[in-house]
Design a protein around this motif. Sequence first.
Motif, PDB file in Angstrom:
ATOM      1  N   ARG A  13      -7.552  -7.770 -12.061  1.00  0.00           N
ATOM      2  CA  ARG A  13      -7.247  -6.337 -12.065  1.00  0.00           C
ATOM      3  C   ARG A  13      -7.970  -5.652 -10.904  1.00  0.00           C
ATOM      4  N   GLY A  45      -4.466 -11.615 -14.978  1.00  0.00           N
ATOM      5  CA  GLY A  45      -4.003 -10.396 -14.328  1.00  0.00           C
ATOM      6  C   GLY A  45      -3.251 -10.704 -13.040  1.00  0.00           C
ATOM      7  N   TRP A 199      -8.408  -6.558 -18.759  1.00  0.00           N
ATOM      8  CA  TRP A 199      -7.199  -6.967 -18.037  1.00  0.00           C
ATOM      9  C   TRP A 199      -5.941  -6.601 -18.819  1.00  0.00           C
TER      10      TRP A 199
END
Length: 235
Positions: A13, A45, A199
């Motif tokens: 992220r 992510g 995430w």
Amino acid sequence: MSLTYAVPDLHGRIDLLEGALERIALHAAGQRSTIVTLGDYVDRGPDSRKVIERLMTWQSDTLQLVTLKGNHEAMMWEACNNLAELGWWTKNGGDQTIASYSGHQALRPPDVRLVPQTHLDWIDKLSLIHIDQHRVFVHAAVDPKIPLDRQSVQTLLWKRYPPGFALGHGRRHVVHGHDANAGAPVVTKGKTNLDGFAWQTGRLVIGVFANDRPGGASEFLEVVATGGRKPAGKG
């Protein structure tokens, strides 16, 4: 008063990482401080590559960055060096990491050759633990019965504390991630778990610790992004 900021599991992220760095810079207000990232930068992510590159190229005159290794970096390094089965990594989110190196194309089979050697070298050199006067920062856990310089890699990267476990390590408070809990931070007298499924939820919790004071955080900062999802899995 100098501060240490602890940033837990990011899992690809980049938006949350950028938000965290901006929030920390504003909070520190030019004071010399330390940022400790607790590992798990990759997998699950969408932007693992960007997270690694941002951490690799970090520069600041006032904010020192300490990057710790997580179990997902360990999996990535072993799989990319043919020391572990690729499927072990990809079923734990490695396929998303490889996709971040391929322009977000889902390759079948995934091609680990897309990962630059410089990134693998950086992962290989990540520290497993950060110790200061009052605290221990680690990805997963420490064994309170074993000296800090004799902790095993398995414990530091993979162990989960049993439910209700409240001990730190001697007089030091333990700050960790790894054991995802949407209700984070989870704080006891001896330790703080910061991993809040960021995430998926889009909510990242940052612990702020005063370096001259023992114990837990003096406060917590939150970075909230849009587009989070309901948690469904472990770190």
